[in-house]
Each structure stands twice: as C-alpha cells, then as structure tokens.
Design an enzyme around this catalytic site. Structure first.
Site, short mmCIF file in Angstrom:
data_model
loop_
_atom_site.label_atom_id
_atom_site.label_comp_id
_atom_site.label_asym_id
_atom_site.label_seq_id
_atom_site.Cartn_x
_atom_site.Cartn_y
_atom_site.Cartn_z
CD GLN B 98 -1.03 -0.75 3.69
OE1 GLN B 98 -2.31 -0.79 3.45
NE2 GLN B 98 -0.54 -1.33 4.44
CE1 TYR B 128 -10.94 0.43 14.76
CE2 TYR B 128 -8.68 0.46 15.29
CZ TYR B 128 -9.58 -0.32 14.86
OH TYR B 128 -9.64 -1.34 13.99
CD GLN B 129 -4.92 2.27 18.16
OE1 GLN B 129 -5.03 1.11 17.95
NE2 GLN B 129 -4.26 3.09 17.36
CG ASP B 153 -1.66 1.44 14.79
OD1 ASP B 153 -1.78 1.07 15.74
OD2 ASP B 153 -2.57 1.10 13.76
CD GLU B 173 0.50 -4.81 9.56
OE1 GLU B 173 -0.53 -4.41 10.34
OE2 GLU B 173 0.33 -4.50 8.39
CG ASP B 204 -2.27 -13.61 4.25
OD1 ASP B 204 -2.97 -12.82 4.21
OD2 ASP B 204 -2.56 -14.88 3.88
CB ALA B 205 -4.14 -12.32 9.24
CG ASP B 223 -6.42 -2.57 14.41
OD1 ASP B 223 -7.15 -1.90 13.54
OD2 ASP B 223 -5.34 -2.22 14.95
CE1 TYR B 292 -9.98 5.56 11.38
CE2 TYR B 292 -11.24 4.39 12.98
CZ TYR B 292 -10.03 4.70 12.47
OH TYR B 292 -9.13 4.14 12.96
#
Lengths: 358, 358
Positions: B98, B128-129, B153, B173, B204-205, B223, B292
């Site tokens: 990205q 959010y967190q 992050d 991640e 990759d999850a 997340d 958001y």
C-alpha cells in the site's frame, strides 16, 4: 419567498456582489466559482462559493482588499472540513440574517446550509432532532407547555408532536426565510408547523423571553446556530437566566451544546454557568451526527429547582407513549436505550470539563 | 525503512509514476500536485496527490488513458469526504502492499494514511484503540492469550499491555513498513511492541491462522483495513471460520465493523455470517471517531460456544483492574460506562440489520 424558491442555478449578485461578465459568446464562469475554474470539470450546474468541483465544503471565502480570493474554514472547527458531493443547487438567497443554501447531495439527501454551515441533511437530521426533543420531553411526566428557540426548519416541532400530553408549543425563530425554505424543501420537517398546538413567533428570542410570564414552560428547547455572530448571546449567562425564569419549578432546558471533541472549553463554560443558575440538575449528553463537525453534537440538559428530574432514566419512556410511534415519521435514532447511553461520557471529557467528573 | 523515513518533501516517482519536468529555470509544479496548480497558494511544501491547497482529503486520483487526471472518492463512502489541514508531510512511500503517508495536521496531530484512507490521528486514535481492545478483554475474566490481526501501528498492543493477566500477545501484520513508520512517528503507540509478551509475526493472517493450534486464544482482535482490495477476504465466511477455530470455548472475537450510518448491508452480512459460526453471542457496538467516515466506527463482538459471555456488563471492569491506569498512556475514551453504552443502537440500525432487532 414564494416565486424565488428553487429558481434555478444562476449565480445571484446577492451572493457575492459580482455579476457575470456578460460576454455571452463564451461560457462565463461565475465569479463565485473562481476557485473551481481550474480544477473542476463539472462546475456548470453547481454554482456557489462553497461548491468547488461539484463538492460543497464547510468553508468561508471572501475577497481581500486586492480582490484576491481568500479561503479559510469556520473558526469553530479550524483545520478540518467535511465535504458533500452536490447533485444540484436547489435554492440560495440572503435573508436579513444569513445566507441560505439548499442543495441535493449525492449521498445525504437534501441539505440545508446557513452561512456556509450545514444545519441538517435528510439522511442524519433524525439524530439531532429526535435527541434534542425527546431527551427533555421523556424526562418529565406529561409535559404540557413547550418553547422552542430557533428550530425554524420545523423538525423539533415535528418531534414534539408525538407527545399527546403537550397543549402548547411556542416557537420563536428569528428568520422567516428559514421557515419558508423548509416548507418548500423539507416538507416532512416543516409539517411540524401544521400542528394546531404550535404558535409561531417570528423574532428575537431574547426579546421574546423578556415578555414571557415567569414559570410558563415545562420544557424549553434551544435549537440555535453555532455561537458565532448573531447566536453569540445565546450561550451567555443573561440568556440562561431568562430561560430559567421562563421555566416552572422542575422544568427542563435542553440546549444544543457543540462537539465534545472540539469544544471542551465552551462546554466547560456553559456547564459552569448552568450549574450556577439551574439548581435542579445539569447534565451533558451527546449523539452521532455525521454531517456535524467531528461527527457528534452535544446537549446541555438542566432542570430548575423543584420536583427532581432523573435525566438518565426517562420517567416518560417513548416506547410506552401512546401515539408516539403512530406518526408520519418513523423514529430513526432515539429510543430509551439511546437516551440512557447518551449520558455516558469519554474519560477525556470528564477530565477536561471539571464539572463533568463523577 | 531506515534512511527513507522522514526524507523530506520531494515528490517521488514512486507515487504517481511521473517525475518533474526537469526544467530547473522555472519552479516546476510536481505532477502529483496538478490539482493544486490553480487553486493553491501554498502548495510548495505539501506535495502529495491527496493534498490540495494545503488540505488532505480522503480521495483517490489517477490518470485516465488520455492522461487526464480523474478524481473520485473512496467507494466505501461515496459522496462525502473529510479533510484535514496539512502542516507538513513527514513521510511517504509505497510498501509492497500500500501507499503509506504520514503528515502533521494542524488540528488532529500526526496522521497515518494508508492508500489514501486515514487510519489514525493522534487526537482521536484513543477511541478506536481503547474500544477495540477493552470491549473484548474486559468481557472475560483473566484473559491470558491474545491474537491481534493487523494493528501494525501498535496501538492495540499498547492497550492490551494494561491487562496484567495476559501472558502471550501474538500479532500478525502483513506490512512491515507500517510497523517501522509507527515506530518513527507514533512512538507512543509503537511502544506496544516493546511489551515482552508480544510475539510479532510479519505475514498474511489467513496463512498464519491456518497453522494456529485449535482453541489457542482467549481473545482475537481484528484491527484491519477496510474490506476493499487486500483486506476483502477478512470479512468473508472462511476467515471467520478460521478465527472461531483458533478461539478456546467461550473465547471472544472483536472485529472492526465499519459505520452504522454508511454500511448497514456490510454489517448485516457480517452479523449473519457470525451468527452462524459463533454459537455463544454476537453483538454490535460503536464509538465516535471524528476522522473516520461519518464520524463513527463499529465493532462486531462475538463469543464461541462455552462459558457464557455477557458483553453488555463487563465482568472484568477496567476501573478495578490493577495496573490498568498506571500506564504511560492515560485512558482517554474507554470506561465501563462507555463500554455498556456502546451496545445501544439507533432505531434505524435495528430496523435495517434484521439480526440486531431486540
């Protein structure tokens, strides 16, 4: 208003004091669209100083002394802006008090803008109108007399009309054009004016309240603009004094109270003032409204000394209110669960607004 | 990343495939700032395809076949955009997955943007967190093993570290650049990686979860980015199956679940899938996050069959959690009141998402 409403898309001199250049051999770009000249492909049908490349943004523009356009956004929320894609501009004019703009957006339905600031959109007006109305009206048993300050679009009236106990609804709106525009473009909201219990007063609320008998109202709802310019005095102590005087003992005030993310100082000030004046209780509640700055709006809700009011547990729940759901408009946001939840506050707000800590 | 971080403000070829025109005698406007050419006075220091006239907007731009610039906003929220004033661009690069952008905004602190979409700002990341972490972790007694999917992050890790009962925190991640950028520009969040209980897996999850022993985790937090492009499969049934398999009986999943104002169909789909898979309970909660789209974010929170979980009344309240408040970061949004309130839903959402009705 009459003939003027929805008169089409031409730029009005009234908007920026400048006309087109009159050269009909080339397609003139109206002066209010100068900003769009270079970047827009689709400006022709969307002519307004706040609309660039077919998008409305909450910003203000003016010409400096050299005639150069200067852009800055609203001082109430510096550094951020929300933009909506414009399908067509339906109406624009200057009233004696403000610039009035109505446009059809591509994703939020029709939008009412006053002095460049979004007042409501069809998609999300429900959250604001329902909360500012039912938070106070469901907090006391059988409300009978209600005053609305501002609220010229009629949305709050439409919500009040769900309450069959109410006998009188006074509304004091300063700008007749807002009422007329709402009747034309937001008939579902303006239908609130058709309720036979409504008594419309066009004028200044400060003046109006001076002549109100003490203790007249069970509930007062202040549905005003942001406190910049004409609405400034609506967040100052003398005004709250007048409001308290007009409420009966145990009467309730619900006042628009800005964003918890952006305006903690203002909220702090308002709460300090109200804690002094309203000896019953003073609370802060909030709701999600996507098209308001930072996506939330707050409500300051207070009761005068008298029968105690428990705002957090509505004594007059809307679910048990006869007729409240047999209304032209469905309730879209408010319910008793949302009522209670609205008083839950983020930790930062409790820390920053000293009178909100537990 | 290393040397590249914060390397300054020159436009990179990597961003849009075009360099400057090489004519040094006149001040070239970088191709990524074409949109700004005419309307901006202050473009020099703020060079990025999403930044116009010194403002960042969530939009995407690309050249069509004729080389003409085409602008459209994110398909997840057509017709609206939120803009932030840019003080300076701190970093930009393309990872394998990205575009990564970090800028200093004038009112929300530093901002992390992935593929043109705001992921977090210093001002409002707390909501959010804190919610995505403590909603699940406060819903079960003594959580011990936690998996974070995405969350590069580090903010979720930083929140998990408040819970002293936790013994293992796996994080998977996909994009190492996000981790490195966060370490450089958001050290308060990335400090989460320093917790000795954290075990980082870059990859990759979906792949990662295939190799996880059945029933390994008490809690999984997803997340992830919005489900456009690479994150698409993270909202589909096979992925939820894998998540459920990796949870112990009575284990809990908390999954980012978009905006109640914009994505009722997506929420409806996700809930339908999860009701099939998670036999314990499935709930939807939300929080206010100004940056958001539409100012809110939702959470899908589910438990597997096993010891019952009462999400609405946290059994492990943060106020009673030893050490939770002796943390470098103050809790800014979450508290037990906000936890309970987050499950209150507007009437429109209960109507539109059939499985959310009472």
């Amino acid at each position: 208003m009459g003939e003027d409403a929805g008169r089409g898309l031409e730029c009005q001199k009234i908007m920026d004091g400048k006309g087109n250049n009159g050269n009909s051999s080339q397609k003139a770009i109206p002066s209010c669209c100068l900003k769009a000249r270079a970047s827009a492909a689709e400006l022709e049908a969307k002519c307004h100083s706040t609309v660039v490349s077919g998008w409305f943004s909450e910003s203000q523009s003016s010409s400096d002394k050299a005639g150069k356009m200067v852009y800055f956004n609203n001082p109430m929320w510096p550094g951020e802006a929300h933009s909506l894609k414009v399908e067509s501009i339906l109406y624009k004019a200057s009233s004696d008090y403000q610039e009035v703009l109505v446009f059809e957006s591509s994703s939020y339905g029709k939008v009412l803008v006053l002095d460049g600031i979004v007042q409501l959109t069809e998609k999300d007006e429900c959250a604001y109108q329902e909360m500012i109305t039912h938070l106070p009206l469901c907090s006391i048993p059988s409300p009978k007399t209600v005053l609305v300050v501002g609220g010229g679009d009629g949305g709050v009236l439409a919500e009040i009309s769900r309450h069959s106990s109410v006998e009188l609804i006074d509304i004091c709106e300063i700008d007749r054009m807002v009422i007329e525009v709402s009747k034309k473009f937001f008939p579902e909201l303006a239908a609130g004016f058709e309720d036979p219990r409504v008594c419309l007063h066009v004028g200044d609320a400060v003046e109006f309240l001076r002549n109100v008998p003490e203790g007249k109202y069970d509930v007062i709802i202040v549905d005003s603009s942001d406190p910049v310019g004409p609405a400034q005095e609506l967040v100052e102590k003398p005004f709250f004094d007048t409001l308290a005087r007009a409420l009966r003992p145990g009467g309730v005030l619900c006042n628009m109270a800005e964003s918890m993310w952006l305006h903690t100082h203002l909220i702090d000030d308002m709460i300090s003032i109200c804690r002094e004046i309203f000896k019953g209780s003073v609370h802060y509640a909030w709701a999600s409204v996507p098209t308001y700055p930072s996506g939330v709006i707050g409500f300051l809700i207070c009761s005068t000394e008298g029968p105690a009011v428990d705002f957090l547990n509505p004594i007059n729940p809307i679910e048990k209110l006869e007729g409240a759901h047999q209304h032209k408009r469905e309730l879209r946001y408010y319910n008793s669960q949302m009522h209670k939840a609205a008083f839950s506050l983020p930790s930062f707000l409790k820390r920053e607004v000293r009178l909100l800590c537990d």
